[in-house]
Scaffold this active site. Sequence first.
Site, PDB file in Angstrom:
ATOM      1  N   LYS A 175       0.548  -0.937  -0.113  1.00 46.70           N
ATOM      2  CA  LYS A 175      -0.425   0.197  -0.477  1.00 46.70           C
ATOM      3  C   LYS A 175       0.396   1.270  -0.319  1.00 46.70           C
ATOM      4  CE  LYS A 175      -4.357  -1.628   2.411  1.00 46.70           C
ATOM      5  NZ  LYS A 175      -5.162  -1.790   1.073  1.00 46.70           N
ATOM      6  N   ARG A 214     -10.920 -11.600   1.481  1.00 48.52           N
ATOM      7  CA  ARG A 214     -11.359 -12.552   1.071  1.00 48.52           C
ATOM      8  C   ARG A 214     -10.692 -13.827   1.636  1.00 48.52           C
ATOM      9  NH1 ARG A 214     -11.220  -9.343  -4.666  1.00 48.52           N
ATOM     10  NH2 ARG A 214     -11.225  -7.410  -2.597  1.00 48.52           N
TER      11      ARG A 214
HETATM   12  N1  BES Z   1      -8.336  -3.392   4.439  1.00 54.43           N
HETATM   13  C1  BES Z   1      -8.332  -2.617   2.913  1.00 54.43           C
HETATM   14  C2  BES Z   1     -10.024  -2.746   2.921  1.00 54.43           C
HETATM   15  C3  BES Z   1     -10.163  -0.865   3.305  1.00 54.43           C
HETATM   16  C4  BES Z   1      -9.143   0.115   2.260  1.00 54.43           C
HETATM   17  C5  BES Z   1     -10.286  -0.996   5.175  1.00 54.43           C
HETATM   18  C6  BES Z   1      -9.886   1.463   3.293  1.00 54.43           C
HETATM   19  C7  BES Z   1      -9.863   0.484   5.150  1.00 54.43           C
HETATM   20  C8  BES Z   1     -10.525   1.461   3.922  1.00 54.43           C
HETATM   21  C9  BES Z   1      -8.566  -4.572   1.610  1.00 54.43           C
HETATM   22  O1  BES Z   1      -7.496  -5.764   2.429  1.00 54.43           O
HETATM   23  C10 BES Z   1      -8.174  -3.568   0.707  1.00 54.43           C
HETATM   24  O2  BES Z   1      -6.607  -3.164   0.629  1.00 54.43           O
HETATM   25  N2  BES Z   1      -8.648  -3.854  -0.031  1.00 54.43           N
HETATM   26  C11 BES Z   1      -8.186  -3.304  -1.861  1.00 54.43           C
HETATM   27  C12 BES Z   1      -8.345  -4.681  -2.283  1.00 54.43           C
HETATM   28  C13 BES Z   1      -8.639  -4.390  -3.937  1.00 54.43           C
HETATM   29  C14 BES Z   1      -6.517  -4.889  -3.387  1.00 54.43           C
HETATM   30  C15 BES Z   1      -8.886  -5.227  -5.203  1.00 54.43           C
HETATM   31  C16 BES Z   1      -8.768  -2.364  -1.935  1.00 54.43           C
HETATM   32  O3  BES Z   1      -9.201  -2.048  -0.847  1.00 54.43           O
HETATM   33  O4  BES Z   1      -8.388  -1.390  -2.427  1.00 54.43           O
HETATM   34 MN    MN Z   2      -5.548  -5.445   2.111  1.00 55.16          MN
END
Ligand code: BES
Ligand code: MN
Length: 486
Positions: A270, A344
């Site tokens: 990230k 997931r």
């Molecule tokens: N934990 C994150 C989602 C999230 C984002 C929670 C912002 C709270 C605030 C999750 O694990 C994630 O990183 N999701 C990705 C999915 C993508 C790679 C398909 C996302 O939302 O960017």
């Molecule tokens: Mn994630």
Amino acid sequence: MDFEVVRAGPKQWRETACDALLIVVDEHADGEVLGKELGAIWKQALDDGDLALEAGRTLYLHRPAGVKAARVVFAAAASATPKAFRAAVAAGLAAIKGGGTGELLVGSLLKGALGVGHAQALVAAVAEAVYVYRHTKPSAKSAPKLKRVALAGDAAEVEALRAGLARGEALAAGVGLARELVNRPGNHCTPSDLAAEARRLARSHGLQVEVLGRKEIEKLGMGCFLAVTQASHQPPKFIVLEYRGARKSQPPVVLVGKGITFDTGGVSLKPAPDMDEMKTDMGGAASVLGTLRAVAAAKPAINVIGLIPTCENMPGGAAVKPGDVVTSLSGQTVEILNTDAEGRLILCDALTYAERFEPALVIDIATLTGACVVALGHHRSGLFCADDTVAAALLAAGETALDPCWRMPLDVEYDEALKSNFADMANVGPRAGGAITAAMFLKRYTAKYPWAHLDIAGVAFKGGANKGATGRPVPLLTQFLLDRAG
Ligand code: BES
Ligand code: MN
Ligand code: ZN
């Protein structure tokens, strides 16, 4: 803190010696009932423009004539609903914050009777106002020393208000636990720490608990969960909690909470800004613990199981790589195209594990996608559920508990996005509809029972000046379970 209902009208409010008297009013409020002296102040304040009967507005009076209370606060509500009542109480409490208020009396001049919802809303507002995070900041100013909160009602209201306060207290304890755990940083809330919290909760509230470690998780064959945890030095845990309120043969509701104690994204790292907020990626797990705490306090006749897969999502030499294919507990294979879609992966194995309980319903709760935040913002959770009856009950529980959600689609057309040439499915689709494809992924593991999914990425945590956890969706889940128990 003690909450109680007192049978009292405006005359008794004036004659009650307490530190503060909080009177909730709206534009229909009749100042006459406040008696000669306070009534005159009320009228004068209105005439002077110092008291506007608009939502959020308050008027603070210090030792006004004709009242035994040391402080009187008028707090205006937009309407007579529990939601408006909660907002007005919150504003009123803010107006007396820092005051030496140990004993508070709350009265209402709203049109119409107070009910269960108002009492519940009062406890929620008070609990919210006095919460202070201190786990890693013991120097934080301690909470206002509120000891006793009395809610005034008439004879016809008293019984409902008592029930509302009791339910509100059970809920507040659950919300408080979830909020506290989500606020704790990743190094103070590891998977082992969550397991310890689960054990503590089980001991204090008479729940059964079992914690599986890496060996057992390996033996079960939770290949997706193991892929996420494999670069972390923190051992993964799989927590199983059971509340038995009904006969053993009654199929339980299983709650599955995402417990990523820190989400770096893994090799699909990230960006740095706001990455600290990913300490809240165990918000689903915290809501399962909080809900079980509230349920154990309210003791409904229902069986509830809590399942929490918990680990860190780290990059490193041992990390899972984009393109790696792993085998889930269900036997289906998954191509991990993006290691940041890890929620997931831990959930799908937990959803398969849930089958052994022959559940009446499984609800998973997860801070799952940024896409859900884009779709719904920070007010409503995303609800995904193919069963109209269950969906309606969850939507209704959210409205009642002032913890709302909004239904999202699960059309088969969205499933296309998960096609992979190298496995039964990929763990991500394209950006478009990201919250829905995440739900479609989970759906592939839920064929054996009715299922609902709550994406709480937008609601578990608030950014900005009041940065911190909300304790949501404990109110929604608890309300749903209590309603279901009847
Ligand atoms: N934990 C994150 C989602 C999230 C984002 C929670 C912002 C709270 C605030 C999750 O694990 C994630 O990183 N999701 C990705 C999915 C993508 C790679 C398909 C996302 O939302 O960017
Ligand atoms: Mn994630
Ligand atoms: Zn995550």
